[in-house]
Design an enzyme around this catalytic site. Structure first.
Site, PDB file in Angstrom:
ATOM      1  N   GLU A  99       0.860  -1.183   0.000  1.00 63.53           N
ATOM      2  CA  GLU A  99       0.000   0.000   0.000  1.00 63.53           C
ATOM      3  C   GLU A  99       0.901   1.240   0.000  1.00 63.53           C
ATOM      4  O   GLU A  99       1.899   1.286   0.721  1.00 63.53           O
ATOM      5  CB  GLU A  99      -0.830  -0.039   1.280  1.00 63.53           C
ATOM      6  CG  GLU A  99      -1.641   1.197   1.559  1.00 63.53           C
ATOM      7  CD  GLU A  99      -2.310   1.125   2.943  1.00 63.53           C
ATOM      8  OE1 GLU A  99      -3.200   1.934   3.171  1.00 63.53           O
ATOM      9  OE2 GLU A  99      -1.927   0.278   3.769  1.00 63.53           O
ATOM     10  N   ASP A 205      13.776  -2.934  14.838  1.00 62.33           N
ATOM     11  CA  ASP A 205      14.751  -1.970  14.287  1.00 62.33           C
ATOM     12  C   ASP A 205      14.134  -0.582  14.342  1.00 62.33           C
ATOM     13  O   ASP A 205      14.080   0.146  13.352  1.00 62.33           O
ATOM     14  CB  ASP A 205      15.082  -2.367  12.842  1.00 62.33           C
ATOM     15  CG  ASP A 205      16.316  -1.634  12.304  1.00 62.33           C
ATOM     16  OD1 ASP A 205      17.027  -0.988  13.089  1.00 62.33           O
ATOM     17  OD2 ASP A 205      16.575  -1.721  11.084  1.00 62.33           O
TER      18      ASP A 205
HETATM   19  P1  ADP Z   1      15.046   0.092   1.436  1.00 64.72           P
HETATM   20  O1  ADP Z   1      14.492  -1.282   1.663  1.00 64.72           O
HETATM   21  O2  ADP Z   1      15.723   0.231   0.115  1.00 64.72           O
HETATM   22  O3  ADP Z   1      15.862   0.609   2.597  1.00 64.72           O
HETATM   23  P2  ADP Z   1      12.748   1.556   2.402  1.00 64.72           P
HETATM   24  O4  ADP Z   1      11.795   0.484   2.765  1.00 64.72           O
HETATM   25  O5  ADP Z   1      13.486   2.238   3.480  1.00 64.72           O
HETATM   26  O6  ADP Z   1      13.772   1.037   1.278  1.00 64.72           O
HETATM   27  O7  ADP Z   1      11.932   2.599   1.540  1.00 64.72           O
HETATM   28  C1  ADP Z   1      12.552   3.694   0.932  1.00 64.72           C
HETATM   29  C2  ADP Z   1      11.757   4.974   1.248  1.00 64.72           C
HETATM   30  O8  ADP Z   1      10.476   4.846   0.692  1.00 64.72           O
HETATM   31  C3  ADP Z   1      11.549   5.158   2.754  1.00 64.72           C
HETATM   32  O9  ADP Z   1      12.533   5.962   3.318  1.00 64.72           O
HETATM   33  C4  ADP Z   1      10.209   5.818   2.818  1.00 64.72           C
HETATM   34  O10 ADP Z   1      10.383   7.222   2.703  1.00 64.72           O
HETATM   35  C5  ADP Z   1       9.499   5.370   1.560  1.00 64.72           C
HETATM   36  N1  ADP Z   1       8.484   4.317   1.824  1.00 64.72           N
HETATM   37  C6  ADP Z   1       8.663   3.137   2.460  1.00 64.72           C
HETATM   38  N2  ADP Z   1       7.528   2.426   2.471  1.00 64.72           N
HETATM   39  C7  ADP Z   1       6.591   3.184   1.840  1.00 64.72           C
HETATM   40  C8  ADP Z   1       5.192   3.003   1.538  1.00 64.72           C
HETATM   41  N3  ADP Z   1       4.537   1.887   1.848  1.00 64.72           N
HETATM   42  N4  ADP Z   1       4.550   4.014   0.887  1.00 64.72           N
HETATM   43  C9  ADP Z   1       5.210   5.145   0.524  1.00 64.72           C
HETATM   44  N5  ADP Z   1       6.516   5.371   0.770  1.00 64.72           N
HETATM   45  C10 ADP Z   1       7.204   4.404   1.426  1.00 64.72           C
END
Ligand code: ADP
Length: 297
Positions: A99, A205
């Site tokens: 989502e 975490d």
């Molecule tokens: P990675 O696994 O590469 O570290 P993240 O899960 O941290 O990536 O996601 C990268 C960025 O995307 C996050 O810092 C956040 O700002 C954004 N993000 C993460 N999940 C969502 C989501 N479900 N919807 C919108 N933006 C998201």
């Protein structure tokens, strides 16, 4: 655990399966901020939006773990967690479909609400042993979750000594570090309280980069490293790098007071994250670990 879309499948087919026949991607925009994966916002012709991360399919398992962790954290009355649409393999890419969380800003009661929801999560999701149904990762490091009967043995073996072994394999730990870690671990049954009424689900975490603020001004948990253990470990991690206000701690304690002596245990819990940082980034983290260990010799 099953998700709405799963397994080998073209992204276009996954979109149709999720949003109905004829649904297709109308826009794809990169999202910055992640460390490891290519992250995007996809817009669908139905008006829906998706958050999609992709990586080489050879890194199998990472997205399944993340999906599983997010699903485990979703709890009535707990902090919001992005709904998991699924994990698919499209050719040589693996993708996790979540989502999309629209960003907003923190309102006045943000931290108090976040904390009381976190307490609800800790209170409601319980297990009879410490551990989790599968191993996962914390950042880029492997995290071992084999079940243990006590929190002290789980934290000692699967958290502290596991990271010490990683450090030895990387060649950054010496025999002194190993011996002092073993001495601390031998004392953990006296130092760490066992949780009453079952082990608590931990995000695992919980630093300031692993929550988002949604458009309603509420907290959203992302990037979990879940396991069942003791809630104190989650609270300790929030204190390691900042990003949580005083209201957060006051509201958490109001919802569910911490056991006496928590302040003395905080550094023991955070030793795990410092060892992990030493393994991932080197630098001065190892001396912080040694300083904590010296207190328990
Ligand atoms: P990675 O696994 O590469 O570290 P993240 O899960 O941290 O990536 O996601 C990268 C960025 O995307 C996050 O810092 C956040 O700002 C954004 N993000 C993460 N999940 C969502 C989501 N479900 N919807 C919108 N933006 C998201």
């Amino acid at each position: 655990m099953t998700f709405p879309v799963q397994g080998p499948m073209r992204l276009d087919d996954a979109i149709e399966s999720l949003f109905g026949r004829g649904a297709r991607i109308t826009a794809s925009r990169p999202i910055g901020g992640g460390c490891i994966n290519d992250a995007r916002r996809l817009e669908v012709s139905t008006g829906d939006a998706l958050f999609v991360k992709s990586n080489r399919a050879s890194l199998t398992g990472l997205f399944e773990e993340e999906a599983r962790g997010l699903a485990e954290l979703a709890c009535e009355g707990g902090p919001r967690v992005p709904a998991v649409h699924g994990v698919i393999t499209d050719g040589d890419r693996q993708l996790i479909l979540l989502e999309f969380i629209e960003r907003g800003s923190k309102g006045r009661g943000f931290f108090a609400d976040f904390a009381s929801r976190l307490a609800t999560l800790h209170r409601s999701r319980r297990a009879e042993r410490a551990g989790f149904a599968g191993d996962n990762h914390i950042g880029a490091s492997p995290q071992a979750n084999g079940w243990r009967e006590t929190w002290a043995s789980f934290f000692g073996e699967q958290r502290i000594l596991f990271q010490v072994s990683l450090a030895e394999r990387k060649g950054i730990a010496d025999a002194v570090l190993r011996r002092s870690a073993e001495r601390l671990v031998a004392r953990l049954p006296d130092l760490l309280p066992e949780p009453d009424g079952g082990f608590h689900l931990m995000h695992g975490d919980l630093w300031g980069g692993n929550y988002m603020v949604d458009s309603a001004g509420g907290a959203v948990l992302i990037d979990p490293a879940v396991a069942y253990g003791h809630r104190e470990a989650d609270i300790a991690m929030t204190e390691l790098f900042g990003g949580f206000s005083r209201d957060f701690y006051a509201a958490y304690r109001e919802s569910w007071p911490l056991d006496g002596g928590y302040d003395d245990r905080r550094d023991i819990y955070n030793l795990y994250h410092l060892l992990n940082h030493a393994n991932l980034f080197g630098g001065s983290y190892l001396s912080s670990c040694r300083a904590i260990l010296r207190r328990y010799q």
